[in-house]
Every structure is written in C-alpha cells, then in structure tokens.
Design a protein around this motif. Structure first.
Motif, PDB file in Angstrom:
ATOM      1  N   ARG A 245      19.937   6.131  -0.664  1.00  0.00           N
ATOM      2  CA  ARG A 245      19.833   5.924   0.784  1.00  0.00           C
ATOM      3  C   ARG A 245      21.194   5.651   1.407  1.00  0.00           C
ATOM      4  O   ARG A 245      21.485   6.108   2.519  1.00  0.00           O
ATOM      5  CB  ARG A 245      18.912   4.736   1.093  1.00  0.00           C
ATOM      6  CG  ARG A 245      17.439   4.977   0.795  1.00  0.00           C
ATOM      7  CD  ARG A 245      16.627   3.731   1.189  1.00  0.00           C
ATOM      8  NE  ARG A 245      15.191   3.959   1.135  1.00  0.00           N
ATOM      9  CZ  ARG A 245      14.429   3.751   0.072  1.00  0.00           C
ATOM     10  NH1 ARG A 245      14.993   3.319  -1.060  1.00  0.00           N
ATOM     11  NH2 ARG A 245      13.133   3.981   0.115  1.00  0.00           N
ATOM     12  N   TYR A 360       8.223  -5.226  -7.702  1.00  0.00           N
ATOM     13  CA  TYR A 360       9.075  -4.075  -7.349  1.00  0.00           C
ATOM     14  C   TYR A 360       8.619  -2.827  -8.106  1.00  0.00           C
ATOM     15  O   TYR A 360       8.499  -1.741  -7.523  1.00  0.00           O
ATOM     16  CB  TYR A 360      10.533  -4.392  -7.673  1.00  0.00           C
ATOM     17  CG  TYR A 360      11.501  -3.362  -7.133  1.00  0.00           C
ATOM     18  CD1 TYR A 360      12.104  -3.544  -5.906  1.00  0.00           C
ATOM     19  CD2 TYR A 360      11.805  -2.207  -7.855  1.00  0.00           C
ATOM     20  CE1 TYR A 360      12.992  -2.604  -5.394  1.00  0.00           C
ATOM     21  CE2 TYR A 360      12.686  -1.264  -7.360  1.00  0.00           C
ATOM     22  CZ  TYR A 360      13.284  -1.465  -6.134  1.00  0.00           C
ATOM     23  OH  TYR A 360      14.150  -0.529  -5.636  1.00  0.00           O
ATOM     24  N   LEU A 363       5.277  -1.412  -6.637  1.00  0.00           N
ATOM     25  CA  LEU A 363       5.417  -0.716  -5.360  1.00  0.00           C
ATOM     26  C   LEU A 363       6.293   0.528  -5.491  1.00  0.00           C
ATOM     27  O   LEU A 363       6.128   1.488  -4.727  1.00  0.00           O
ATOM     28  CB  LEU A 363       5.988  -1.671  -4.311  1.00  0.00           C
ATOM     29  CG  LEU A 363       5.049  -2.825  -3.941  1.00  0.00           C
ATOM     30  CD1 LEU A 363       5.737  -3.801  -3.003  1.00  0.00           C
ATOM     31  CD2 LEU A 363       3.778  -2.285  -3.293  1.00  0.00           C
ATOM     32  N   GLU A 364       7.209   0.521  -6.455  1.00  0.00           N
ATOM     33  CA  GLU A 364       8.006   1.730  -6.699  1.00  0.00           C
ATOM     34  C   GLU A 364       7.119   2.858  -7.207  1.00  0.00           C
ATOM     35  O   GLU A 364       7.246   4.008  -6.765  1.00  0.00           O
ATOM     36  CB  GLU A 364       9.113   1.426  -7.701  1.00  0.00           C
ATOM     37  CG  GLU A 364      10.070   2.583  -7.948  1.00  0.00           C
ATOM     38  CD  GLU A 364      11.172   2.206  -8.898  1.00  0.00           C
ATOM     39  OE1 GLU A 364      12.333   2.585  -8.652  1.00  0.00           O
ATOM     40  OE2 GLU A 364      10.877   1.535  -9.917  1.00  0.00           O
ATOM     41  N   ARG A 365       6.199   2.533  -8.116  1.00  0.00           N
ATOM     42  CA  ARG A 365       5.268   3.557  -8.622  1.00  0.00           C
ATOM     43  C   ARG A 365       4.337   4.060  -7.530  1.00  0.00           C
ATOM     44  O   ARG A 365       3.907   5.218  -7.555  1.00  0.00           O
ATOM     45  CB  ARG A 365       4.467   2.994  -9.796  1.00  0.00           C
ATOM     46  CG  ARG A 365       5.299   2.766 -11.053  1.00  0.00           C
ATOM     47  CD  ARG A 365       4.429   2.425 -12.250  1.00  0.00           C
ATOM     48  NE  ARG A 365       3.757   1.140 -12.102  1.00  0.00           N
ATOM     49  CZ  ARG A 365       4.278  -0.019 -12.463  1.00  0.00           C
ATOM     50  NH1 ARG A 365       5.501  -0.066 -12.987  1.00  0.00           N
ATOM     51  NH2 ARG A 365       3.601  -1.150 -12.306  1.00  0.00           N
ATOM     52  N   ALA A 366       4.037   3.201  -6.575  1.00  0.00           N
ATOM     53  CA  ALA A 366       3.168   3.596  -5.460  1.00  0.00           C
ATOM     54  C   ALA A 366       3.952   4.243  -4.325  1.00  0.00           C
ATOM     55  O   ALA A 366       3.354   4.616  -3.309  1.00  0.00           O
ATOM     56  CB  ALA A 366       2.427   2.373  -4.936  1.00  0.00           C
ATOM     57  N   ASP A 367       5.266   4.381  -4.484  1.00  0.00           N
ATOM     58  CA  ASP A 367       6.137   4.969  -3.463  1.00  0.00           C
ATOM     59  C   ASP A 367       6.041   4.189  -2.148  1.00  0.00           C
ATOM     60  O   ASP A 367       5.985   4.760  -1.066  1.00  0.00           O
ATOM     61  CB  ASP A 367       5.790   6.442  -3.233  1.00  0.00           C
ATOM     62  CG  ASP A 367       6.908   7.193  -2.509  1.00  0.00           C
ATOM     63  OD1 ASP A 367       8.072   6.744  -2.592  1.00  0.00           O
ATOM     64  OD2 ASP A 367       6.615   8.207  -1.845  1.00  0.00           O
ATOM     65  N   ARG A 368       6.021   2.866  -2.253  1.00  0.00           N
ATOM     66  CA  ARG A 368       5.934   1.995  -1.083  1.00  0.00           C
ATOM     67  C   ARG A 368       6.995   0.880  -1.186  1.00  0.00           C
ATOM     68  O   ARG A 368       6.702  -0.287  -0.964  1.00  0.00           O
ATOM     69  CB  ARG A 368       4.545   1.358  -0.979  1.00  0.00           C
ATOM     70  CG  ARG A 368       3.427   2.323  -0.671  1.00  0.00           C
ATOM     71  CD  ARG A 368       3.503   2.801   0.793  1.00  0.00           C
ATOM     72  NE  ARG A 368       2.347   3.596   1.161  1.00  0.00           N
ATOM     73  CZ  ARG A 368       2.250   4.902   0.994  1.00  0.00           C
ATOM     74  NH1 ARG A 368       3.267   5.561   0.440  1.00  0.00           N
ATOM     75  NH2 ARG A 368       1.175   5.552   1.375  1.00  0.00           N
ATOM     76  N   LEU A 369       8.226   1.272  -1.480  1.00  0.00           N
ATOM     77  CA  LEU A 369       9.245   0.254  -1.749  1.00  0.00           C
ATOM     78  C   LEU A 369       9.573  -0.593  -0.524  1.00  0.00           C
ATOM     79  O   LEU A 369       9.955  -1.759  -0.668  1.00  0.00           O
ATOM     80  CB  LEU A 369      10.518   0.917  -2.278  1.00  0.00           C
ATOM     81  CG  LEU A 369      10.611   1.071  -3.804  1.00  0.00           C
ATOM     82  CD1 LEU A 369      11.943   1.662  -4.204  1.00  0.00           C
ATOM     83  CD2 LEU A 369      10.403  -0.273  -4.493  1.00  0.00           C
ATOM     84  N   SER A 370       9.445  -0.041   0.675  1.00  0.00           N
ATOM     85  CA  SER A 370       9.722  -0.861   1.858  1.00  0.00           C
ATOM     86  C   SER A 370       8.765  -2.041   1.939  1.00  0.00           C
ATOM     87  O   SER A 370       9.104  -3.095   2.492  1.00  0.00           O
ATOM     88  CB  SER A 370       9.632  -0.016   3.127  1.00  0.00           C
ATOM     89  OG  SER A 370       8.327   0.529   3.273  1.00  0.00           O
ATOM     90  N   TRP A 371       7.561  -1.886   1.380  1.00  0.00           N
ATOM     91  CA  TRP A 371       6.594  -2.991   1.379  1.00  0.00           C
ATOM     92  C   TRP A 371       7.083  -4.162   0.530  1.00  0.00           C
ATOM     93  O   TRP A 371       6.664  -5.302   0.764  1.00  0.00           O
ATOM     94  CB  TRP A 371       5.249  -2.496   0.859  1.00  0.00           C
ATOM     95  CG  TRP A 371       4.531  -1.545   1.767  1.00  0.00           C
ATOM     96  CD1 TRP A 371       5.038  -0.910   2.871  1.00  0.00           C
ATOM     97  CD2 TRP A 371       3.183  -1.105   1.639  1.00  0.00           C
ATOM     98  NE1 TRP A 371       4.101  -0.096   3.435  1.00  0.00           N
ATOM     99  CE2 TRP A 371       2.944  -0.187   2.704  1.00  0.00           C
ATOM    100  CE3 TRP A 371       2.159  -1.358   0.739  1.00  0.00           C
ATOM    101  CZ2 TRP A 371       1.719   0.448   2.875  1.00  0.00           C
ATOM    102  CZ3 TRP A 371       0.930  -0.720   0.914  1.00  0.00           C
ATOM    103  CH2 TRP A 371       0.707   0.160   1.975  1.00  0.00           C
TER     104      TRP A 371
END
Length: 405
Positions: A245, A360, A363-371
């Motif tokens: 990013r 972490y 949520l990384e596996r769920a592709d929701r890292l901003s959460w």
C-alpha cells in the motif's frame, strides 16, 4: 492525590537543574538505544542468514529472548537496588559491549551470534530499571514528571536514529558491529566515570529476591499491560498491513515521525500529565490511540501518517502517566518499581503477539484487514474502564481474617 502532584509551573532553567550526572546519563541512554536499535530491527534477517533456519525458528528465538528480557526485569531491578545503580549501569554497558563483539565475531560462527543476542538482552534487562532509577533517585514528587519524561525522550530519540544507522550499514554487518562495539566501549568507560547515585531521602526496606513483586502498584501495572497490549499491535503489524500500500521509505519516515513526536511531545506535556488525574489521562491517551487506529484503517499515506501522529500523542500521555502513578503508589524503591513496570510491558507485548496475531491472521484470511484496526480501536474504548475497575478492586486492602468471619 493532591500531595503527589507537580507544581503549576516549571522552574526556570529546568534542564540545567538536572545536573551534569543526569544529563550525562541521558546522553548515555540515547546512545545505548542508538546501538541497540541499529541492530534490533534487522535481527530477524541476521539470524536467518547466519543460522540458516526459517523465519518460524527465528521467531521462536527472538520471542524467547525478548520475553526473558522483560520477565527478568523485577529481578534485575532488585539486583540493581543491592549492587548500586552506577555499578549496575556500568555492568550493563559491559554486557552490551560483549554482545556487540560476539555479533562481530559471529559472521562464521552462529553460536557467537546467539551468544550476542543473549548478552544484549541481559544487558537491556539490567540497564533499563537502573537508568530510570538513577534519574529519579532523591528527586521529589514535583520533579518526577520532568525527569521521567526526559529519560523517555532520550530513549525515543535513540530508537528513531538507530534504525537509520542500521539501514545504512545493514549490507556491511562487519562495519555495523565494529561501530557498535566501539560505541559500547566508549559508553562503558563513560559509565565508569559517572558520579555515584545520590542517596534517597527515604529508603524503602529492601525485600528478598523471592519477593520482587511484593508492593507492586496494581492499578498502574494493570493499565501498563493494557497500554502495551494495544500499542504493540500498532508497532508489530503496521509494516505488514501497509506492505503493497505504501513505499517502504514512507513507512520509515512515518515511524521515525512517531518516535520523534513521542520524544519531543512528552517533555512538553510532562507538567500537564503530572497534574492530570489518572482516569482523565487514561481517557485522553486511549482516546487518541483509538482515533489513530481508525485513521490507519484507511490504509492511505494520509491516514497512516495521521494515525501515527495520534498514536504518538496517546502513548506520550500513557507511558509517562503509568510510570508516575506506579512511583506514587508503589511501596518499593523507584528502581524496583521500574522493574515491575517493565514486566508489565513484557506481558502486554506477549498478549499482543498471541491475541493480536491471531486476530490479524483471521482477518487477513477473510480479506478484511482494515477491520483489524477498527477492532483494536474499539478495544481502546472498551477495555480501559474495565482495567480501571479491576485495578482498583485488586488494590483494595483485604480486611483482617477475624473481620471476614
């Protein structure tokens, strides 16, 4: 509480009033961290290359070494209380010197690299509580905010400068470790010349080693664990989050800005932080952290920069106020109190690695890292009142057994 508060105005010539010995020690604390953090951010790469193992094994080695360094702090603080602060500081710098020399000789001998890691961690465990204890030894309550914040600022400046030095010499480790060996040799000599610490006005009784946690200030200890549990998630996982990013150079500038903001901001806020009540300081500190973590969730350059700035303000308040409250409530010497607080830092970092790392990864596996950042921000708002309540309950003296029947 009023009897423990600082005066409403700083005395003129406050920095000159620190005295030559304290100023010399602040310079030493800065340079110790320059040498440490010139190496520490790159240790994983160094160990992987020299030991020829995977990152999983490297992580285990670093985790054990870091946990041992923090967990031993109450013991090393009790040792410093008995052995003397100046002598402990000198012994610690000799340990740093031997560690740097072991790194230098470990290019073709992996065992020396591991020895260097152990020596450096042991030196850090000795140095930190003795350094902070020396700064506040024989100081009255009104002087503590300025002295503790000055010690923190010197350390943070070293943390900001050290990685830059390491990055410039990372591809020439022989030169890096020659430089750090020379630096620690000079520091060891300088600490030998340091004036012995002044005797305290009131010396608490020295407890046996088996009672290193006796007299711990429960409330600030609890809040310190929580502070570092939340803060270390920012410190440990930001680089992974922004990978792809933001350019690496931008992240480096942001993290240097965070460290410099903490180093410069805390002394400026020291008097106000000292005057503030603990609940108010917690609300301001954790509130700023929550704002910063929400901003980081955006993932943009502006969001990460604003987030780091807010984190800098929040941690500046909490790091200082936690230590001041611990000094005010503890029944032990300042050195032992700082050792107990360092254990709390280690427990918070451990919780961050275990709980934060699992969250972490999920949520990384769920592709929701901003959460992830939003979840940590929510914890900054929800957990402090619970920590305050739990700490106060645990701090209450128990009634005698005859009255409980």
């Amino acid at each position: 509480m009023d009897g423990r508060r600082a005066p409403s105005a700083s005395p003129p010539g406050a920095w000159r009033a620190l005295g030559r010995a304290r100023l010399a020690l602040l310079a030493g604390g800065l340079l110790v961290n320059v040498g440490t953090f010139a190496v520490y951010p790159y240790l994983a790469v160094l160990l992987r290359d020299r030991l020829g193992v995977g990152m999983a094994q490297v992580g285990i080695v670093l985790g054990i070494a870091t946990l041992a360094q923090f967990a031993s702090a109450p013991l090393t603080a009790a040792f410093a209380e008995r052995f003397g602060l100046k002598r402990t500081l000198t012994l610690a710098t000799v340990g740093y010197l031997l560690g740097a020399a072991a790194y230098l000789g470990g290019v073709d001998r992996p065992a020396l690299t591991l020895l260097g890691l152990l020596l450096s961690c042991g030196a850090g465990a000795l140095y930190s509580p003795a350094y902070r204890g020396y700064l506040v030894q024989a100081a009255d309550v009104a002087e503590r905010p300025r002295l503790v914040s000055a010690g923190n600022a010197a350390g943070q400046l070293g943390i900001a400068v050290g990685p830059v030095v390491g990055a410039l010499l990372l591809h020439e480790p022989a030169r890096l470790f020659t430089l750090t060996t020379a630096l620690y040799a000079a520091l060891a000599l300088g600490h030998c010349l340091l004036r012995p610490e002044p005797p305290p006005d009131r010396q608490p009784p020295v407890e046996p080693f088996r009672r290193v946690l006796r007299g711990v200030a429960v409330l600030p200890f609890t809040v310190t664990v929580l502070t570092h549990y939340l803060y270390m998630q920012f410190y440990q996982y930001l680089a992974t989050f922004v990978d792809g990013r933001l350019p690496a150079a931008v992240l480096g500038v942001v993290m240097m800005g965070y460290a410099l903001g903490l180093a410069l901001g805390q002394p400026l806020l020291a008097r106000r932080i000292g005057l503030a009540g603990y609940p108010a300081a917690m609300a301001a500190g954790f509130g700023c952290m929550a704002v910063g973590l929400v901003a980081i969730a955006d993932g943009s350059v502006a969001g990460v920069a604003v987030g780091a700035l807010a984190m800098s303000g929040g941690t500046a308040v909490l790091f200082l106020k936690n230590d001041l409250e611990a000094l005010a409530l503890s029944r032990r010497s300042a050195t032992v109190t700082f050792g107990q607080q360092r254990l709390a830092v280690g427990l918070g970092a451990l919780a961050s690695g275990v709980l934060g790392g699992n969250l972490y990864g999920l949520l990384e596996r769920a592709d929701r890292l901003s959460w992830f950042w939003l979840a940590v921000a929510a914890q900054c708002l929800l957990l402090p009142p619970l920590a305050l309540l739990a700490g106060r309950r645990l701090s209450r003296p128990r009634p005698p057994a005859s009255r409980r029947r």
